[in-house]
Write a protein that holds these residues in place. Structure first.
Motif, PDB file in Angstrom:
ATOM      1  N   GLN A 160       0.893  -1.159   0.000  1.00  0.00           N
ATOM      2  CA  GLN A 160       0.000   0.000   0.000  1.00  0.00           C
ATOM      3  C   GLN A 160       0.922   1.197   0.000  1.00  0.00           C
ATOM      4  N   ARG A 161       0.881   1.999  -1.071  1.00  0.00           N
ATOM      5  CA  ARG A 161       1.954   2.983  -1.244  1.00  0.00           C
ATOM      6  C   ARG A 161       1.543   4.448  -1.074  1.00  0.00           C
ATOM      7  N   SER A 162       0.337   4.699  -0.634  1.00  0.00           N
ATOM      8  CA  SER A 162      -0.078   6.103  -0.510  1.00  0.00           C
ATOM      9  C   SER A 162       0.039   6.589   0.931  1.00  0.00           C
TER      10      SER A 162
ATOM     11  N   GLY B  91      11.832   0.700  -1.819  1.00  0.00           N
ATOM     12  CA  GLY B  91      11.728   1.528  -0.621  1.00  0.00           C
ATOM     13  C   GLY B  91      11.353   2.933  -1.069  1.00  0.00           C
ATOM     14  N   THR B  92      11.647   3.924  -0.270  1.00  0.00           N
ATOM     15  CA  THR B  92      11.278   5.283  -0.646  1.00  0.00           C
ATOM     16  C   THR B  92      12.287   6.284  -0.093  1.00  0.00           C
ATOM     17  N   MET B  93      12.509   7.360  -0.843  1.00  0.00           N
ATOM     18  CA  MET B  93      13.369   8.441  -0.346  1.00  0.00           C
ATOM     19  C   MET B  93      12.784   9.036   0.927  1.00  0.00           C
ATOM     20  N   GLY B  94      11.461   8.923   1.078  1.00  0.00           N
ATOM     21  CA  GLY B  94      10.796   9.481   2.251  1.00  0.00           C
ATOM     22  C   GLY B  94      11.202   8.823   3.556  1.00  0.00           C
ATOM     23  N   GLU B  95      11.912   7.688   3.479  1.00  0.00           N
ATOM     24  CA  GLU B  95      12.408   7.080   4.725  1.00  0.00           C
ATOM     25  C   GLU B  95      13.365   8.031   5.439  1.00  0.00           C
TER      26      GLU B  95
ATOM     27  N   PHE C  52       2.356   7.069   8.213  1.00  0.00           N
ATOM     28  CA  PHE C  52       2.392   5.647   8.593  1.00  0.00           C
ATOM     29  C   PHE C  52       2.851   4.791   7.413  1.00  0.00           C
ATOM     30  N   TYR C  53       2.553   5.265   6.190  1.00  0.00           N
ATOM     31  CA  TYR C  53       3.061   4.542   5.011  1.00  0.00           C
ATOM     32  C   TYR C  53       4.592   4.594   4.978  1.00  0.00           C
ATOM     33  N   HIS C  54       5.145   5.820   5.039  1.00  0.00           N
ATOM     34  CA  HIS C  54       6.606   5.933   4.942  1.00  0.00           C
ATOM     35  C   HIS C  54       7.282   5.151   6.079  1.00  0.00           C
TER      36      HIS C  54
ATOM     37  N   THR D 277       0.227  11.654  -7.254  1.00  0.00           N
ATOM     38  CA  THR D 277       1.461  12.262  -6.743  1.00  0.00           C
ATOM     39  C   THR D 277       1.704  13.594  -7.458  1.00  0.00           C
ATOM     40  N   ALA D 278       2.607  14.389  -6.890  1.00  0.00           N
ATOM     41  CA  ALA D 278       2.671  15.823  -7.192  1.00  0.00           C
ATOM     42  C   ALA D 278       2.662  16.167  -8.683  1.00  0.00           C
ATOM     43  N   LEU D 279       3.656  15.741  -9.437  1.00  0.00           N
ATOM     44  CA  LEU D 279       3.754  16.223 -10.819  1.00  0.00           C
ATOM     45  C   LEU D 279       2.630  15.663 -11.692  1.00  0.00           C
ATOM     46  N   ASN D 280       2.297  14.390 -11.516  1.00  0.00           N
ATOM     47  CA  ASN D 280       1.180  13.820 -12.286  1.00  0.00           C
ATOM     48  C   ASN D 280      -0.102  14.592 -12.001  1.00  0.00           C
ATOM     49  N   ARG D 281      -0.325  14.907 -10.731  1.00  0.00           N
ATOM     50  CA  ARG D 281      -1.518  15.678 -10.358  1.00  0.00           C
ATOM     51  C   ARG D 281      -1.503  17.061 -11.019  1.00  0.00           C
ATOM     52  N   PHE D 282      -0.365  17.731 -10.969  1.00  0.00           N
ATOM     53  CA  PHE D 282      -0.303  19.089 -11.518  1.00  0.00           C
ATOM     54  C   PHE D 282      -0.623  19.085 -13.022  1.00  0.00           C
TER      55      PHE D 282
ATOM     56  N   LEU E 111      -3.263  24.726  -9.655  1.00  0.00           N
ATOM     57  CA  LEU E 111      -2.307  23.736  -9.132  1.00  0.00           C
ATOM     58  C   LEU E 111      -2.321  23.815  -7.606  1.00  0.00           C
ATOM     59  N   THR E 112      -2.400  22.670  -6.977  1.00  0.00           N
ATOM     60  CA  THR E 112      -2.580  22.609  -5.521  1.00  0.00           C
ATOM     61  C   THR E 112      -1.237  22.513  -4.803  1.00  0.00           C
ATOM     62  N   VAL E 113      -0.608  23.660  -4.636  1.00  0.00           N
ATOM     63  CA  VAL E 113       0.655  23.691  -3.876  1.00  0.00           C
ATOM     64  C   VAL E 113       0.296  23.691  -2.389  1.00  0.00           C
TER      65      VAL E 113
ATOM     66  N   PRO F  35      -2.285  19.794   4.172  1.00  0.00           N
ATOM     67  CA  PRO F  35      -2.961  18.763   4.965  1.00  0.00           C
ATOM     68  C   PRO F  35      -1.979  17.877   5.732  1.00  0.00           C
ATOM     69  N   ARG F  36      -0.683  17.994   5.374  1.00  0.00           N
ATOM     70  CA  ARG F  36       0.330  17.111   5.971  1.00  0.00           C
ATOM     71  C   ARG F  36       1.114  17.840   7.049  1.00  0.00           C
ATOM     72  N   VAL F  37       1.812  17.070   7.856  1.00  0.00           N
ATOM     73  CA  VAL F  37       2.774  17.650   8.795  1.00  0.00           C
ATOM     74  C   VAL F  37       4.150  17.374   8.207  1.00  0.00           C
ATOM     75  N   GLU F  38       4.773  18.419   7.666  1.00  0.00           N
ATOM     76  CA  GLU F  38       6.069  18.271   6.989  1.00  0.00           C
ATOM     77  C   GLU F  38       6.738  19.639   6.923  1.00  0.00           C
ATOM     78  N   ALA F  39       8.071  19.646   6.759  1.00  0.00           N
ATOM     79  CA  ALA F  39       8.790  20.915   6.615  1.00  0.00           C
ATOM     80  C   ALA F  39       8.445  21.505   5.252  1.00  0.00           C
TER      81      ALA F  39
HETATM   82  N1  USQ Z   1       2.208  17.980  -2.716  1.00  0.00           N
HETATM   83  C1  USQ Z   1       1.675  19.233  -2.982  1.00  0.00           C
HETATM   84  N2  USQ Z   1       0.539  19.289  -3.718  1.00  0.00           N
HETATM   85  C2  USQ Z   1      -0.078  18.168  -4.202  1.00  0.00           C
HETATM   86  C3  USQ Z   1       0.479  16.907  -3.917  1.00  0.00           C
HETATM   87  C4  USQ Z   1       1.618  16.847  -3.164  1.00  0.00           C
HETATM   88  O1  USQ Z   1       2.207  20.271  -2.585  1.00  0.00           O
HETATM   89  O2  USQ Z   1      -1.134  18.297  -4.857  1.00  0.00           O
HETATM   90  C5  USQ Z   1       3.451  17.884  -1.933  1.00  0.00           C
HETATM   91  C6  USQ Z   1       3.346  17.039  -0.672  1.00  0.00           C
HETATM   92  O3  USQ Z   1       2.903  17.803   0.423  1.00  0.00           O
HETATM   93  C7  USQ Z   1       4.768  16.538  -0.519  1.00  0.00           C
HETATM   94  C8  USQ Z   1       5.276  16.439  -1.950  1.00  0.00           C
HETATM   95  O4  USQ Z   1       4.392  17.236  -2.742  1.00  0.00           O
HETATM   96  O5  USQ Z   1       5.548  17.477   0.148  1.00  0.00           O
HETATM   97  C9  USQ Z   1       5.285  15.019  -2.501  1.00  0.00           C
HETATM   98  O6  USQ Z   1       3.995  14.474  -2.305  1.00  0.00           O
HETATM   99  P1  USQ Z   1       3.453  13.290  -3.251  1.00  0.00           P
HETATM  100  O7  USQ Z   1       2.016  13.068  -2.917  1.00  0.00           O
HETATM  101  O8  USQ Z   1       3.825  13.560  -4.652  1.00  0.00           O
HETATM  102  O9  USQ Z   1       4.388  12.077  -2.785  1.00  0.00           O
HETATM  103  P2  USQ Z   1       4.441  11.262  -1.431  1.00  0.00           P
HETATM  104  O10 USQ Z   1       3.242  11.400  -0.608  1.00  0.00           O
HETATM  105  O11 USQ Z   1       5.754  11.556  -0.780  1.00  0.00           O
HETATM  106  O12 USQ Z   1       4.458   9.763  -1.950  1.00  0.00           O
HETATM  107  C10 USQ Z   1       4.868   9.375  -3.274  1.00  0.00           C
HETATM  108  C11 USQ Z   1       4.392   7.959  -3.477  1.00  0.00           C
HETATM  109  C12 USQ Z   1       5.068   7.052  -2.454  1.00  0.00           C
HETATM  110  C13 USQ Z   1       6.568   7.224  -2.512  1.00  0.00           C
HETATM  111  C14 USQ Z   1       6.982   8.683  -2.365  1.00  0.00           C
HETATM  112  C15 USQ Z   1       8.448   8.911  -2.650  1.00  0.00           C
HETATM  113  O13 USQ Z   1       2.980   7.881  -3.364  1.00  0.00           O
HETATM  114  O14 USQ Z   1       4.711   5.697  -2.723  1.00  0.00           O
HETATM  115  O15 USQ Z   1       7.168   6.480  -1.495  1.00  0.00           O
HETATM  116  O16 USQ Z   1       6.273   9.460  -3.371  1.00  0.00           O
HETATM  117  S1  USQ Z   1       9.138  10.134  -1.600  1.00  0.00           S
HETATM  118  O17 USQ Z   1       8.317  11.343  -1.708  1.00  0.00           O
HETATM  119  O18 USQ Z   1      10.481  10.363  -2.020  1.00  0.00           O
HETATM  120  O19 USQ Z   1       9.046   9.609  -0.259  1.00  0.00           O
END
Ligand code: USQ
Ligand code: NAD
Length: 478
Positions: A184-186, A228-232, A265-267, A322-327, A337-339, A410-414
């Protein structure tokens, strides 16, 4: 805002079992083999020894080869010094990265088996989401691949948390490499509520543990390539190394696992996976490569572009997108675009064509027995603001008036931080990256425009809050 995520009483096991009324789901063990004709058929055999389960046995020979210098995938696929093709089990092979990888490896001459319980499709049904692109059933995908290329992909449908199922798949297929995408990767999904948090950690950690036990018991020589993921690593205020950090403390020096600061919890499930894998490499001599992948973008690979039935999924919703695909999808439908927050969140990104290339390189150049390798798998790093600017400029070239909106995070992140992550090990093995250029953005945007009538704009805004998770029993809103 309207409630976007309805808690439909998420309970994966009963839900998956309910779905299992169809013979293609869950605990039935099905292998699709299409070796005789160009239009393949579902080949099911029932074993009387195992009640309520369908098994197919498969005779095969395992070939191992240890390499000193980097090999190309084709060299390794052909067995290098043997005529037998290498066998790769792609766990999670019906998903976004897994499907593209399975086709790529099959095209390169590897013998491929997909293992998947199709739970990702179930999440869409439960949450009312859909891929931007229509996707064919896994059976039709594999049949189409066979009819176009003559290449067979075996299919094992089942849950890797079911050890009996996984054991049979390993014994039957005898993989030389197991590429494990099946989680489960989200991050947002894992933050919806308690049940999804528990499901995510149970599914990911137990599934990976089962893969490790299956390798120990049935495929000792098999090389695990684990996503794995860079998010680790989180976003530390120092450079991020590839897996390990050499530290001098009180006059003594050691090379230790790089500190982990995951932020969902995913990361966190990925962090635990990494520890379990590292431990089993030491304890049992498992050979493993942990690919700490960044955020993947794009849709087309050489193979998925061959036919619409081979199309990959593209998620744009607030949970799986995920970010770029969504944008790109947002730009195509005229949604701002939802920054999130200040937009300074910086991550590593890579094209899906590089995901398949990296996995191929890791397989072709396996870890040694007992070795736990970590590769940072991304090609460029961008902040969210930088991505928004790139999409705005690419959209303007296509005549799209792209606006950006700062959304409460919506997230808790820097939201403003230092970020410099190393990523040289895959380049040393021969990775030739597809960098994010105007032309790629054009093609991704064009793709989004092509399918824009399928977009449900109600799914675009984020619907899961890190702070309010699980606050309401029935529904969740921002
Ligand atoms: N973000 C926005 N706007 C959006 C979507 C995301 O500002 O509309 C931001 C998020 O807050 C975050 C960043 O963009 O700071 C990346 O978010 P994301 O949803 O593109 O990616 P993430 O939740 O980190 O997860 C995705 C995959 C996950 C993988 C991870 C790699 O779903 O499976 O592990 O990317 S990494 O980000 O390196 O951990
Ligand atoms: P995805 O959800 O599209 O695919 C995962 C697949 O695994 C699905 O087909 C699902 O049905 C299957 N699966 C899940 N649990 C399973 C189980 N218990 N048994 C059998 N099959 C199961 O995800 P994806 O985007 O392809 O990601 C694949 C892997 O790559 C994940 O481990 C993810 O953490 C990692 N990753 C993805 C990204 C990204 O941007 N997509 C970035 C970094 C890392």
């Amino acid at each position: 805002m309207a409630n976007l995520v309805t808690n439909c009483g998420f309970s994966p096991s009963p839900a998956v079992k309910a779905h299992c009324n169809s013979p293609s789901y869950g605990h039935n063990f099905i292998r699709l083999q299409n070796s005789k004709s160009s239009t393949s058929s579902l080949n099911l055999k029932s074993s009387s020894k195992r009640s309520n389960k369908l098994y197919v046995t498969c005779a095969s020979t395992s070939v191992q080869g240890q390499t000193q210098t980097p090999l190309t995938g084709s060299q390794q696929a052909s067995g290098h010094s043997s005529s037998k093709p290498k066998k790769v089990m792609v766990i999670g092979g019906d998903g976004y990265c897994g499907w593209a990888t399975a086709l790529h490896l099959s095209n390169k001459g590897y013998e491929v088996a997909i293992v998947d319980n199709l739970v990702r499709r179930l999440f869409d049904h439960q949450l009312g989401l859909d891929s931007l692109t229509p996707i064919a059933s896994i059976q039709n995908r594999i049949r189409r691949w066979k009819s176009l290329t003559g290449k067979t992909i075996q299919l094992f449908i089942g849950d890797i948390c079911d050890f009996e199922f996984l054991s049979e798949a390993f014994k039957s297929f005898e993989p030389d490499s197991a590429v494990h995408f099946g989680e489960q990767r989200s991050a947002p999904f894992s933050m919806i509520d308690r049940s999804r948090a528990v499901y995510t950690q149970n599914n990911n950690v137990i599934g990976t543990l089962n893969v490790l036990f299956a390798m120990k018991e049935f495929s000792e020589e098999c090389h695990l390539v684990k996503l794995g993921t860079m998010g680790e690593y989180g976003t530390p205020n120092i450079d991020i190394e590839e897996g390990f950090l050499t530290i001098t403390h009180n006059g003594r020096t050691d090379t230790l696992p790089y500190p982990k600061q995951a932020s969902s919890f995913y990361h966190l499930s990925k962090v635990h996976d990494s520890h379990n894998i590292a431990f089993t490499c030491k304890a049992w001599g498992i050979r493993a490569t942990d690919l700490n992948q960044g955020v993947v973008y794009g849709i087309r690979t050489d193979e998925t572009a061959m036919h619409e039935e081979l199309s990959n999924r593209l998620d744009y919703d607030g949970i799986f997108g995920t970010a770029l695909n969504r944008f790109c999808v947002q730009a195509a439908v005229g949604h701002p675009l939802t920054v999130y927050g200040k937009g300074g969140q910086t991550r590593g990104y890579l094209d899906i064509r590089d995901t398949v290339q990296c996995v191929e390189l890791a397989i072709a150049n396996p870890a040694k027995p007992g070795e736990f390798r970590v590769f940072n798998q991304f090609t460029e790093q961008f902040s969210v603001n930088e991505l928004a600017k790139l999409v705005t400029a690419a959209g303007a070239k296509l005549g799209l008036d792209v606006q950006t909106k700062s959304v409460p995070n919506p997230r808790v992140e820097a939201e403003e931080h230092y970020y410099n992550a190393k990523h040289s090990k895959l380049s040393e093995l021969g990775l030739v990256p597809h960098l994010l250029s105007d032309s790629l953005l054009d093609s991704l945007l064009n793709f989004a425009v092509q399918y824009k009538d399928r977009v449900d704009t109600a799914q675009i805004m984020p619907s899961v809050s890190w702070k309010k998770m699980g606050a309401k029993p029935k529904t969740i809103s921002v």
